[in-house]
Write an enzyme that holds these catalytic residues in place. Sequence first.
Site, PDB file in Angstrom:
ATOM      1  N   ASN A 119       4.817  12.458  17.429  1.00 33.27           N
ATOM      2  CA  ASN A 119       4.218  11.338  16.709  1.00 33.27           C
ATOM      3  C   ASN A 119       3.200  11.957  15.754  1.00 33.27           C
ATOM      4  O   ASN A 119       2.093  12.300  16.159  1.00 33.27           O
ATOM      5  CB  ASN A 119       3.544  10.359  17.661  1.00 33.27           C
ATOM      6  CG  ASN A 119       2.994   9.145  16.924  1.00 33.27           C
ATOM      7  OD1 ASN A 119       2.862   9.158  15.699  1.00 33.27           O
ATOM      8  ND2 ASN A 119       2.667   8.101  17.666  1.00 33.27           N
ATOM      9  N   ARG A 157       4.342  -2.853   8.643  1.00 37.67           N
ATOM     10  CA  ARG A 157       2.890  -2.844   8.445  1.00 37.67           C
ATOM     11  C   ARG A 157       2.582  -2.644   6.947  1.00 37.67           C
ATOM     12  O   ARG A 157       3.347  -3.096   6.112  1.00 37.67           O
ATOM     13  CB  ARG A 157       2.264  -1.758   9.332  1.00 37.67           C
ATOM     14  CG  ARG A 157       2.468  -2.030  10.830  1.00 37.67           C
ATOM     15  CD  ARG A 157       1.862  -0.947  11.687  1.00 37.67           C
ATOM     16  NE  ARG A 157       0.416  -0.877  11.505  1.00 37.67           N
ATOM     17  CZ  ARG A 157      -0.343   0.133  11.959  1.00 37.67           C
ATOM     18  NH1 ARG A 157       0.213   1.144  12.618  1.00 37.67           N
ATOM     19  NH2 ARG A 157      -1.640   0.129  11.747  1.00 37.67           N
ATOM     20  N   HIS A 203       2.813  10.109   6.845  1.00 32.65           N
ATOM     21  CA  HIS A 203       2.894   9.547   5.499  1.00 32.65           C
ATOM     22  C   HIS A 203       2.329  10.475   4.434  1.00 32.65           C
ATOM     23  O   HIS A 203       2.331  10.131   3.260  1.00 32.65           O
ATOM     24  CB  HIS A 203       2.150   8.208   5.464  1.00 32.65           C
ATOM     25  CG  HIS A 203       2.359   7.378   6.691  1.00 32.65           C
ATOM     26  ND1 HIS A 203       3.594   6.872   7.031  1.00 32.65           N
ATOM     27  CD2 HIS A 203       1.512   7.007   7.704  1.00 32.65           C
ATOM     28  CE1 HIS A 203       3.479   6.201   8.171  1.00 32.65           C
ATOM     29  NE2 HIS A 203       2.237   6.276   8.602  1.00 32.65           N
ATOM     30  N   ALA A 226      -0.981   9.612  11.235  1.00 37.80           N
ATOM     31  CA  ALA A 226      -1.185   9.412   9.789  1.00 37.80           C
ATOM     32  C   ALA A 226      -0.514  10.494   8.947  1.00 37.80           C
ATOM     33  O   ALA A 226      -0.137  10.252   7.793  1.00 37.80           O
ATOM     34  CB  ALA A 226      -2.673   9.357   9.483  1.00 37.80           C
ATOM     35  N   ARG A 235       2.707   2.841   4.960  1.00 35.52           N
ATOM     36  CA  ARG A 235       3.230   3.402   6.222  1.00 35.52           C
ATOM     37  C   ARG A 235       4.761   3.442   6.240  1.00 35.52           C
ATOM     38  O   ARG A 235       5.369   3.978   7.159  1.00 35.52           O
ATOM     39  CB  ARG A 235       2.751   2.572   7.419  1.00 35.52           C
ATOM     40  CG  ARG A 235       1.266   2.687   7.639  1.00 35.52           C
ATOM     41  CD  ARG A 235       0.831   2.025   8.932  1.00 35.52           C
ATOM     42  NE  ARG A 235      -0.569   1.674   8.854  1.00 35.52           N
ATOM     43  CZ  ARG A 235      -1.580   2.495   9.135  1.00 35.52           C
ATOM     44  NH1 ARG A 235      -1.359   3.711   9.568  1.00 35.52           N
ATOM     45  NH2 ARG A 235      -2.832   2.091   9.014  1.00 35.52           N
ATOM     46  N   PRO A 274      -3.292  12.940  14.642  1.00 37.69           N
ATOM     47  CA  PRO A 274      -4.669  12.465  14.615  1.00 37.69           C
ATOM     48  C   PRO A 274      -4.883  11.062  15.193  1.00 37.69           C
ATOM     49  O   PRO A 274      -4.082  10.152  14.962  1.00 37.69           O
ATOM     50  CB  PRO A 274      -5.038  12.496  13.127  1.00 37.69           C
ATOM     51  CG  PRO A 274      -3.760  12.615  12.393  1.00 37.69           C
ATOM     52  CD  PRO A 274      -2.803  13.316  13.314  1.00 37.69           C
ATOM     53  N   ASN A 275      -5.974  10.968  15.917  1.00 37.22           N
ATOM     54  CA  ASN A 275      -6.477   9.700  16.492  1.00 37.22           C
ATOM     55  C   ASN A 275      -5.680   9.184  17.683  1.00 37.22           C
ATOM     56  O   ASN A 275      -6.070   8.197  18.296  1.00 37.22           O
ATOM     57  CB  ASN A 275      -6.572   8.608  15.404  1.00 37.22           C
ATOM     58  CG  ASN A 275      -7.502   9.017  14.277  1.00 37.22           C
ATOM     59  OD1 ASN A 275      -8.637   9.397  14.541  1.00 37.22           O
ATOM     60  ND2 ASN A 275      -7.038   9.005  13.049  1.00 37.22           N
ATOM     61  N   GLU A 296      11.185  11.831  16.191  1.00 37.17           N
ATOM     62  CA  GLU A 296       9.945  11.250  15.667  1.00 37.17           C
ATOM     63  C   GLU A 296       9.702   9.906  16.357  1.00 37.17           C
ATOM     64  O   GLU A 296      10.627   9.096  16.461  1.00 37.17           O
ATOM     65  CB  GLU A 296      10.114  11.046  14.159  1.00 37.17           C
ATOM     66  CG  GLU A 296       8.961  10.341  13.479  1.00 37.17           C
ATOM     67  CD  GLU A 296       9.281   9.981  12.010  1.00 37.17           C
ATOM     68  OE1 GLU A 296      10.461  10.104  11.600  1.00 37.17           O
ATOM     69  OE2 GLU A 296       8.347   9.568  11.308  1.00 37.17           O
ATOM     70  N   HIS A 312       6.898   6.518  16.789  1.00 34.73           N
ATOM     71  CA  HIS A 312       5.694   5.771  16.408  1.00 34.73           C
ATOM     72  C   HIS A 312       5.535   4.611  17.376  1.00 34.73           C
ATOM     73  O   HIS A 312       6.508   3.901  17.662  1.00 34.73           O
ATOM     74  CB  HIS A 312       5.805   5.237  14.983  1.00 34.73           C
ATOM     75  CG  HIS A 312       5.966   6.336  13.993  1.00 34.73           C
ATOM     76  ND1 HIS A 312       4.922   7.122  13.587  1.00 34.73           N
ATOM     77  CD2 HIS A 312       7.075   6.821  13.374  1.00 34.73           C
ATOM     78  CE1 HIS A 312       5.373   8.043  12.749  1.00 34.73           C
ATOM     79  NE2 HIS A 312       6.679   7.887  12.610  1.00 34.73           N
ATOM     80  N   LEU A 313       4.324   4.443  17.864  1.00 38.04           N
ATOM     81  CA  LEU A 313       4.062   3.341  18.796  1.00 38.04           C
ATOM     82  C   LEU A 313       4.281   1.988  18.117  1.00 38.04           C
ATOM     83  O   LEU A 313       4.869   1.074  18.695  1.00 38.04           O
ATOM     84  CB  LEU A 313       2.610   3.423  19.297  1.00 38.04           C
ATOM     85  CG  LEU A 313       2.297   4.637  20.173  1.00 38.04           C
ATOM     86  CD1 LEU A 313       0.812   4.950  20.135  1.00 38.04           C
ATOM     87  CD2 LEU A 313       2.765   4.391  21.603  1.00 38.04           C
ATOM     88  N   SER A 314       3.794   1.892  16.891  1.00 37.96           N
ATOM     89  CA  SER A 314       3.918   0.631  16.155  1.00 37.96           C
ATOM     90  C   SER A 314       5.160   0.680  15.267  1.00 37.96           C
ATOM     91  O   SER A 314       5.740   1.758  15.059  1.00 37.96           O
ATOM     92  CB  SER A 314       2.664   0.416  15.290  1.00 37.96           C
ATOM     93  OG  SER A 314       2.584   1.420  14.289  1.00 37.96           O
ATOM     94  N   TYR A 346      -1.862  -0.496  19.148  1.00 35.43           N
ATOM     95  CA  TYR A 346      -1.399   0.695  19.867  1.00 35.43           C
ATOM     96  C   TYR A 346      -1.417   0.552  21.392  1.00 35.43           C
ATOM     97  O   TYR A 346      -1.011   1.487  22.097  1.00 35.43           O
ATOM     98  CB  TYR A 346      -2.234   1.910  19.437  1.00 35.43           C
ATOM     99  CG  TYR A 346      -2.112   2.187  17.945  1.00 35.43           C
ATOM    100  CD1 TYR A 346      -0.888   2.530  17.374  1.00 35.43           C
ATOM    101  CD2 TYR A 346      -3.219   2.075  17.091  1.00 35.43           C
ATOM    102  CE1 TYR A 346      -0.759   2.761  16.010  1.00 35.43           C
ATOM    103  CE2 TYR A 346      -3.098   2.302  15.721  1.00 35.43           C
ATOM    104  CZ  TYR A 346      -1.863   2.648  15.191  1.00 35.43           C
ATOM    105  OH  TYR A 346      -1.736   2.875  13.836  1.00 35.43           O
ATOM    106  N   ARG A 363      -8.496   2.653  20.444  1.00 35.48           N
ATOM    107  CA  ARG A 363      -8.168   2.507  19.036  1.00 35.48           C
ATOM    108  C   ARG A 363      -7.235   1.320  18.790  1.00 35.48           C
ATOM    109  O   ARG A 363      -6.097   1.335  19.259  1.00 35.48           O
ATOM    110  CB  ARG A 363      -7.462   3.809  18.626  1.00 35.48           C
ATOM    111  CG  ARG A 363      -6.960   3.813  17.241  1.00 35.48           C
ATOM    112  CD  ARG A 363      -6.041   4.990  17.024  1.00 35.48           C
ATOM    113  NE  ARG A 363      -5.636   4.978  15.653  1.00 35.48           N
ATOM    114  CZ  ARG A 363      -4.543   5.544  15.200  1.00 35.48           C
ATOM    115  NH1 ARG A 363      -3.742   6.196  16.018  1.00 35.48           N
ATOM    116  NH2 ARG A 363      -4.243   5.467  13.942  1.00 35.48           N
TER     117      ARG A 363
HETATM  118  C1  DQA Z   1       1.474   5.731  14.224  1.00 38.10           C
HETATM  119  C2  DQA Z   1       1.624   4.946  12.908  1.00 38.10           C
HETATM  120  C3  DQA Z   1       0.872   5.634  11.789  1.00 38.10           C
HETATM  121  O1  DQA Z   1       1.039   4.902  10.563  1.00 38.10           O
HETATM  122  C4  DQA Z   1      -0.600   5.695  12.100  1.00 38.10           C
HETATM  123  O2  DQA Z   1      -1.307   6.382  11.087  1.00 38.10           O
HETATM  124  C5  DQA Z   1      -0.868   6.292  13.441  1.00 38.10           C
HETATM  125  C6  DQA Z   1       0.013   5.972  14.558  1.00 38.10           C
HETATM  126  C7  DQA Z   1       2.108   4.973  15.405  1.00 38.10           C
HETATM  127  O3  DQA Z   1       2.240   5.583  16.455  1.00 38.10           O
HETATM  128  O4  DQA Z   1       2.415   3.793  15.299  1.00 38.10           O
HETATM  129  O5  DQA Z   1      -1.872   6.956  13.641  1.00 38.10           O
HETATM  130  O6  DQA Z   1       2.151   6.968  14.095  1.00 38.10           O
END
Ligand code: DQA
Length: 145
Positions: free
Chosen positions: A73, A106, A79, A76, A110, A9-10, A97, A99-101, A22, A17
């Site tokens: 990825n 954080r 978690h 959300a 997370r 999502p997102n 797996e 994650h960009l961040s 990101y 965003r």
């Molecule tokens: C994410 C980190 C997640 O905590 C967050 O909800 C995202 C993006 C990342 O790519 O850093 O939507 O997966």
Amino acid sequence: MKFLIMNGPNLNLLGLREPDIYGKEDYNALLARCQRVCALLGVEMESFQSNHEGALVDRIQEAMGEIDGIVLNPAAYTHTSVAIPDALKAVQIPCVEVHLSDINSREAFRRHSFVSPVAIKTICGKGFDGYEEALRFLYDWLQKA
Ligand code: DQA
């Protein structure tokens, strides 16, 4: 060899965003980067993004017998979802797996990933480079398997 790049999502809103977290590049730029890496590796690539947990589970199930490796990825759902790691375990397709961040530096919520225990590797905090690293890792892992 065929890889599936899955984003939760997102992530379709990349670029718009929270760009400070990101990055400024959009979702299509991410796919173009992954496509370039797959082409270099000589691997076919498919992509899938959804804002819906069930749709991600459906796509993982459909990957059975079709996809050799998944770069995921879960955003959300990392978690919160039990269904996504259950699906990965069910299909037995190796998954990296991403994650960009850096989810570990954080908010506290997370820091826990339901997906990490079923992933062959987790990469975070490297932006788009993390996807490239994931694709290369998956390729090498499958060569050795
Ligand atoms: C994410 C980190 C997640 O905590 C967050 O909800 C995202 C993006 C990342 O790519 O850093 O939507 O997966």
